[in-house]
Enzyme design. Structure first.
Site, PDB file in Angstrom:
ATOM      1  CE  LYS A   6      37.975 -14.782 -34.670  1.00  0.00           C
ATOM      2  NZ  LYS A   6      38.709 -15.897 -34.021  1.00  0.00           N
ATOM      3  CB  SER A  52      36.110 -18.693 -33.273  1.00  0.00           C
ATOM      4  OG  SER A  52      37.415 -18.156 -33.130  1.00  0.00           O
ATOM      5  CB  SER A 112      39.977 -19.940 -33.671  1.00  0.00           C
ATOM      6  OG  SER A 112      38.911 -20.372 -32.899  1.00  0.00           O
TER       7      SER A 112
HETATM    8  N1  GLN Z   1      37.090 -24.056 -30.774  1.00  0.00           N
HETATM    9  C1  GLN Z   1      37.877 -23.665 -29.644  1.00  0.00           C
HETATM   10  C2  GLN Z   1      36.996 -23.038 -28.592  1.00  0.00           C
HETATM   11  O1  GLN Z   1      35.838 -23.007 -28.796  1.00  0.00           O
HETATM   12  C3  GLN Z   1      38.950 -22.729 -30.071  1.00  0.00           C
HETATM   13  C4  GLN Z   1      38.491 -21.345 -30.263  1.00  0.00           C
HETATM   14  C5  GLN Z   1      39.601 -20.435 -30.656  1.00  0.00           C
HETATM   15  O2  GLN Z   1      40.704 -20.878 -30.985  1.00  0.00           O
HETATM   16  N2  GLN Z   1      39.340 -19.130 -30.565  1.00  0.00           N
HETATM   17  O3  GLN Z   1      37.466 -22.580 -27.611  1.00  0.00           O
END
Ligand code: GLN
Length: 480
Positions: free
Chosen positions: A79, A154, A178
């Protein structure tokens, strides 16, 4: 060789039997990934030179009769919030669009030390903020299962490359879901280990008390192998745990008979049948394997989203202050004074969601509001953690859905941040408590969209979690 379906043991088998060399496999993997990428936009950068050099090292070891490591020759995507020396690391943000790190993250160092081959960097939401991968400055990722849908976020790119077969495994990061949510949307395995299990050194900080690095794979065993390679104490991350790292992959075969599983009632109330039915079918399989299932309660669950969005935004506002055009990334050319340079660089460099979080975070930490919001959220975080501690006095693992709904259409929720935030309802609790949790595929909705089942265990009980997931997978759970 069908490169799109390979697993880690198949790669290693092929190398040992001389069906292909690591350089041949890597060359083909890069060709295939580059040819397929326009469909999904899952890779932002390919690191051909680095990949081929790593493959040549694996071949040299094979020729010398040396061990090639648990990831020897395995094509991997990382990532783009995890730094890679001399390979562009953008965090999917305009502000870092030209950033080439001078060092490797510990997880990257370790996966290469275990023989892994980094093909390139996976797209994601900007600075890992989002649930759909639509917040990337370099365009959204398309879900390989249904190209008009999001892959989740994400770590959308990390999930998509594994589902698409353009990497064997990948690394993602999870702060509020994410890894698990994109794994569930794309139909692959995604693991968020115990907080501190994997060093965060070189993971660009989003919300430091919640950030985790973890694996994606097509089989449970491959995630177990990848986690085994990257886990363990690192002096460069004070929060990394000293706890010994078991051989996760070697423990997968142990029976799950007699394990006690809890279904938290708060996670099933109001769940749509297209998801709920799949999870309950998965629970049936676990029962047939000899697990005992009971209902449990995690009474503070309803406060989790509010708590998460206070704590994470507070940490964002502090962590992202380092991006000001002075030291990293893109500097605005329009400014006459230093403070204008900061303002313009940040104004031009950050996307809408990142700005929203910096503003929210500055607000919850500001004088007069700190006690009312931030301090209170920390207290509620403790209550949420205690909910899990109490549940694990009764059961060995919890089984829940990963997401209230399957992959949604690209564009469907972009204009409604609250709806987007609500999609993390079942995953953020695990991050707030710091416990290990994973998503394992458990079939599809009537429309053919993947559904993920979440398994959570107590701190450092990844072995129990993997064992349950592996036995479930072997019992045909994926196609249930
Ligand atoms: N969707 C969550 C957020 O927007 C989690 C994001 C993540 O785990 N990096 O914060």
């Amino acid at each position: 060789m069908n490169i799109a379906k390979l697993t880690i043991p198949e790669v290693q088998d092929g190398l040992r039997r001389k069906q292909f060399t690591a350089v041949e496999l890597t060359t083909e993997a890069l060709r295939f990934a580059q040819a397929e990428n326009p469909k999904t936009n899952a890779y932002l950068t390919f690191s051909d030179e680095r990949a081929l050099a790593a493959a040549a090292r694996v071949d040299a070891k094979l020729a010398a009769g040396e061990q090639i490591g648990s990831l020897g020759g395995v094509p991997i995507a990382v990532k783009d919030v995890i730094v890679t020396k001399d390979v562009k690391t953008t965090c999917a943000s305009k502000i870092l669009s030209n950033y080439i790190p001078p060092y490797d993250a510990t997880a990257v160092e370790r996966l290469e030390a275990a023989g892994g081959i980094i093909l390139g960097k996976a797209n994601c939401d900007e600075f890992a903020m989002g649930s759909s991968n639509e917040n990337s400055a370099f365009g959204p990722v398309r879900n390989p299962v249904a190209l008009d849908r999001v892959p989740g976020g994400s770590s959308g790119g990390s999930a998509a490359v594994v589902a698409q077969g353009t990497a064997v495994v990948s690394l993602g990061s999870d702060t509020g879901g994410s890894i698990r949510q994109p794994a569930s949307f794309c139909g692959c395995v995604g693991v968020t280990p115990t907080y501190g299990r994997v060093s965060r050194y070189g993971l660009v900080a989003f919300a430091s008390s919640l950030d985790h690095i973890g694996p994606f794979s097509r089989t449970v065993a491959d995630s177990a192998t990848l986690l085994g390679a990257i886990a363990g104490r690192d002096e460069r991350d004070a929060t990394s745990a000293r706890h010994p790292v078991p051989d996760y992959a070697a423990l997968l075969g142990d029976s799950v008979k007699g394990l006690k599983l809890g279904l938290p009632k708060e996670y099933f109330a109001g769940l749509a049948p297209e998801t709920g039915d799949r999870i309950m079918a998965g629970v049936e399989i676990l029962k047939q394997l000899g697990c005992e299932v009971t209902e449990v309660s995690l009474p503070h669950t309803e406060y989790a989203i509010a708590t998460y969005y206070i704590i994470c935004t507070a940490e964002v506002s502090a962590n992202l202050s380092r991006f000001d055009g002075a030291r990293y990334g893109v500097r605005s050319s329009k400014s006459d004074t230093l403070s204008d340079m900061y303002k313009n660089s940040r104004g031009e460099g950050f996307g809408t969601e990142v700005k929203r979080r910096i503003m929210l975070g500055s607000y919850v930490l500001s004088h007069g509001y700190y006690d009312a919001f931030y301090l209170k959220a920390q207290k509620v975080r403790n209550l949420l953690t205690q909910d899990f501690t109490k549940a694990f006095e009764q059961v060995d693992a919890l089984i829940t859905p990963v997401s209230p709904f399957p992959a949604f259409k690209i564009g469907e929720k972009v204009n409604d941040p609250i709806q987007m935030y609500l999609s993390d309802i079942y995953t953020i609790t695990g991050d707030l408590a710091g416990i290990p949790c994973m998503s394992v595929p458990c079939g599809t909705t009537p429309d053919g969209l993947p559904v993920g089942m979440q398994i959570l265990t107590k701190h450092f009980a990844e072995d129990v979690m993997f064992r349950l997931a592996h036995q479930y997978e072997k019992a045909g759970g994926f196609t249930a």
